[in-house]
Structure formats: structure tokens, C-alpha cells
Design a protein around this motif. Structure first.
Motif, PDB file in Angstrom:
ATOM      1  N   UNK A 167     -20.107  12.964 -21.112  1.00 60.27           N
ATOM      2  CA  UNK A 167     -20.032  13.808 -19.701  1.00 60.27           C
ATOM      3  C   UNK A 167     -19.552  12.846 -18.813  1.00 60.27           C
ATOM      4  N   UNK A 168     -20.790  11.990 -18.341  1.00 58.07           N
ATOM      5  CA  UNK A 168     -20.822  10.937 -17.582  1.00 58.07           C
ATOM      6  C   UNK A 168     -19.453   9.824 -17.466  1.00 58.07           C
ATOM      7  N   UNK A 169     -18.844   9.505 -18.704  1.00 57.14           N
ATOM      8  CA  UNK A 169     -17.504   8.900 -18.982  1.00 57.14           C
ATOM      9  C   UNK A 169     -16.477   9.521 -18.521  1.00 57.14           C
ATOM     10  N   UNK A 170     -16.567  10.820 -18.825  1.00 51.59           N
ATOM     11  CA  UNK A 170     -15.177  11.893 -18.317  1.00 51.59           C
ATOM     12  C   UNK A 170     -15.378  11.773 -16.856  1.00 51.59           C
ATOM     13  N   UNK A 197     -13.668  21.602 -16.444  1.00 49.99           N
ATOM     14  CA  UNK A 197     -13.863  22.855 -17.250  1.00 49.99           C
ATOM     15  C   UNK A 197     -14.527  23.826 -16.414  1.00 49.99           C
ATOM     16  N   UNK A 198     -15.490  23.311 -15.365  1.00 55.73           N
ATOM     17  CA  UNK A 198     -16.544  24.345 -15.080  1.00 55.73           C
ATOM     18  C   UNK A 198     -16.958  24.015 -13.583  1.00 55.73           C
ATOM     19  N   UNK A 199     -16.698  24.819 -12.827  1.00 55.54           N
ATOM     20  CA  UNK A 199     -17.048  24.298 -11.341  1.00 55.54           C
ATOM     21  C   UNK A 199     -18.726  24.439 -11.030  1.00 55.54           C
ATOM     22  N   UNK A 200     -19.425  25.017 -12.121  1.00 57.92           N
ATOM     23  CA  UNK A 200     -20.717  25.015 -12.185  1.00 57.92           C
ATOM     24  C   UNK A 200     -21.401  23.559 -12.128  1.00 57.92           C
ATOM     25  N   UNK A 201     -20.462  22.761 -12.593  1.00 60.16           N
ATOM     26  CA  UNK A 201     -21.030  21.320 -13.244  1.00 60.16           C
ATOM     27  C   UNK A 201     -20.815  20.593 -12.168  1.00 60.16           C
ATOM     28  N   UNK A 202     -20.717  21.160 -10.864  1.00 60.99           N
ATOM     29  CA  UNK A 202     -20.745  19.935  -9.545  1.00 60.99           C
ATOM     30  C   UNK A 202     -21.905  19.168  -9.441  1.00 60.99           C
ATOM     31  N   UNK A 203     -22.988  19.653  -9.754  1.00 60.93           N
ATOM     32  CA  UNK A 203     -24.496  19.140  -9.428  1.00 60.93           C
ATOM     33  C   UNK A 203     -24.554  17.855 -10.435  1.00 60.93           C
ATOM     34  N   UNK A 204     -24.170  18.289 -11.665  1.00 61.41           N
ATOM     35  CA  UNK A 204     -24.024  17.163 -12.828  1.00 61.41           C
ATOM     36  C   UNK A 204     -23.155  16.056 -12.490  1.00 61.41           C
ATOM     37  N   UNK A 205     -22.003  16.467 -11.742  1.00 58.91           N
ATOM     38  CA  UNK A 205     -21.279  15.466 -11.558  1.00 58.91           C
ATOM     39  C   UNK A 205     -21.760  14.665 -10.542  1.00 58.91           C
ATOM     40  N   UNK A 206     -22.621  14.896  -9.785  1.00 61.59           N
ATOM     41  CA  UNK A 206     -23.474  14.321  -8.669  1.00 61.59           C
ATOM     42  C   UNK A 206     -24.267  13.169  -9.260  1.00 61.59           C
ATOM     43  N   UNK A 240     -23.612   5.846 -11.826  1.00 62.87           N
ATOM     44  CA  UNK A 240     -22.696   5.061 -12.067  1.00 62.87           C
ATOM     45  C   UNK A 240     -23.108   3.521 -12.436  1.00 62.87           C
ATOM     46  N   UNK A 241     -22.582   3.051 -13.624  1.00 57.06           N
ATOM     47  CA  UNK A 241     -22.871   1.765 -14.228  1.00 57.06           C
ATOM     48  C   UNK A 241     -22.008   0.608 -13.711  1.00 57.06           C
ATOM     49  N   UNK A 242     -20.933   1.021 -12.863  1.00 58.25           N
ATOM     50  CA  UNK A 242     -20.095   0.071 -12.291  1.00 58.25           C
ATOM     51  C   UNK A 242     -19.098   0.621 -11.075  1.00 58.25           C
ATOM     52  N   UNK A 243     -19.692   0.644  -9.968  1.00 58.81           N
ATOM     53  CA  UNK A 243     -19.132   1.364  -8.860  1.00 58.81           C
ATOM     54  C   UNK A 243     -17.835   0.634  -8.354  1.00 58.81           C
ATOM     55  N   UNK A 244     -17.719  -0.689  -8.943  1.00 61.15           N
ATOM     56  CA  UNK A 244     -16.380  -1.263  -8.379  1.00 61.15           C
ATOM     57  C   UNK A 244     -15.335  -0.878  -9.422  1.00 61.15           C
ATOM     58  N   UNK A 245     -15.391  -0.541 -10.600  1.00 60.09           N
ATOM     59  CA  UNK A 245     -14.747   0.027 -11.655  1.00 60.09           C
ATOM     60  C   UNK A 245     -14.310   1.528 -11.496  1.00 60.09           C
ATOM     61  N   UNK A 246     -15.408   2.317 -11.182  1.00 56.56           N
ATOM     62  CA  UNK A 246     -15.546   3.656 -10.793  1.00 56.56           C
ATOM     63  C   UNK A 246     -15.842   3.946  -9.593  1.00 56.56           C
ATOM     64  N   UNK A 264     -22.497  11.482   1.101  1.00 55.81           N
ATOM     65  CA  UNK A 264     -23.835  11.663   0.503  1.00 55.81           C
ATOM     66  C   UNK A 264     -24.875  11.026   1.129  1.00 55.81           C
ATOM     67  N   UNK A 265     -25.886  11.559   1.436  1.00 52.76           N
ATOM     68  CA  UNK A 265     -27.137  11.013   2.039  1.00 52.76           C
ATOM     69  C   UNK A 265     -27.866  10.257   0.958  1.00 52.76           C
ATOM     70  N   UNK A 266     -27.612  10.486  -0.318  1.00 56.34           N
ATOM     71  CA  UNK A 266     -28.354   9.983  -1.282  1.00 56.34           C
ATOM     72  C   UNK A 266     -27.390   9.019  -2.158  1.00 56.34           C
ATOM     73  N   UNK A 267     -26.195   8.490  -1.301  1.00 52.66           N
ATOM     74  CA  UNK A 267     -25.216   7.698  -2.184  1.00 52.66           C
ATOM     75  C   UNK A 267     -26.175   6.442  -2.803  1.00 52.66           C
ATOM     76  N   UNK A 268     -26.102   6.345  -4.146  1.00 51.77           N
ATOM     77  CA  UNK A 268     -26.746   5.479  -4.893  1.00 51.77           C
ATOM     78  C   UNK A 268     -26.651   3.940  -4.459  1.00 51.77           C
ATOM     79  N   UNK A 269     -25.596   3.760  -3.721  1.00 52.78           N
ATOM     80  CA  UNK A 269     -25.385   2.186  -3.572  1.00 52.78           C
ATOM     81  C   UNK A 269     -25.085   1.720  -1.914  1.00 52.78           C
TER      82      UNK A 269
END
Length: 111
Positions: free
Chosen positions: A5-8, A32-41, A47-53, A66-71
């Protein structure tokens, strides 16, 4: 399964052009599912590589950062978007009418 999922999610991030953004729900719909928005977050936060992704190109449905932007928090996210000439309104929300990217339409055009 989580890594798939993460790689997608990460693969979709690579489609977003500089200066453009998508919402969490747009990514979820592509998967495939709008209810996955939190999982997307959650995937973006891991994210293992924010320059690539480029996860900084994902905002909420109002164009808010995002107030909680990981980077580095929302300030770092804003700087990255400003550096790409992304346009903001007076409330520091991304102008989705100008900078929103229709990722679903783009994907369909590639098939």
C-alpha cells in the motif's frame, strides 16, 4: 501488505508535477477507496525517501498544509512548495483552483 500500500502511495507521488498538489482523498481514490485518506497520511509520514517521493505535494481538501509534516512541520512543507512556485491564498492555503493536480485524469490519459 502495508508496504505494498505504501509503495503504491509513493508511486503516485512521483506523478505530481512541481508546483502542483493533490489531496489525501485524491490519492485514496486512485487506490480505490476514499476512506483510505488517513492511511495515505500514515504512508506519507513513513516516507523512506522524500526527495524521490515528494510527499510535500499532498495537502488536505481545503489546501491546508500538514501540521505534522514528517520532514520539518508545516513551515518546511510551505518552503518546499514556495520553492516550486506553488501559489497560496492569504490564509496560507494552497490555491487548489490554480495548483491542484487532477491525478486521476492524468492516470487515465496515460492508459
Amino acid at each position: 501488505m502495508v508496504m505494498n500500500f505504501n509503495q503504491e502511495v509513493y508511486n503516485l507521488l512521483r506523478l505530481i508535477p512541481k508546483g502542483k498538489v493533490v489531496t489525501y482523498s485524491q490519492i485514496a481514490l486512485c487506490l480505490g477507496n476514499v476512506k483510505l485518506a488517513r492511511a495515505v497520511g500514515n504512508a506519507l509520514h513513513n516516507n523512506p525517501n522524500p526527495k524521490l517521493y515528494p510527499c510535500h505535494r499532498v495537502v488536505n481538501r481545503k489546501g491546508e498544509l500538514s501540521k505534522a509534516f514528517a520532514f520539518g512541520g508545516s513551515g518546511a512543507q510551505m518552503k518546499m512548495l514556495v520553492d516550486e512556485n506553488t501559489q497560496f491564498d492569504r490564509f496560507n492555503r494552497v490555491r487548489l483552483d490554480i495548483c491542484g493536480f487532477d491525478i486521476e485524469k492524468f492516470i487515465k490519459s496515460q492508459n
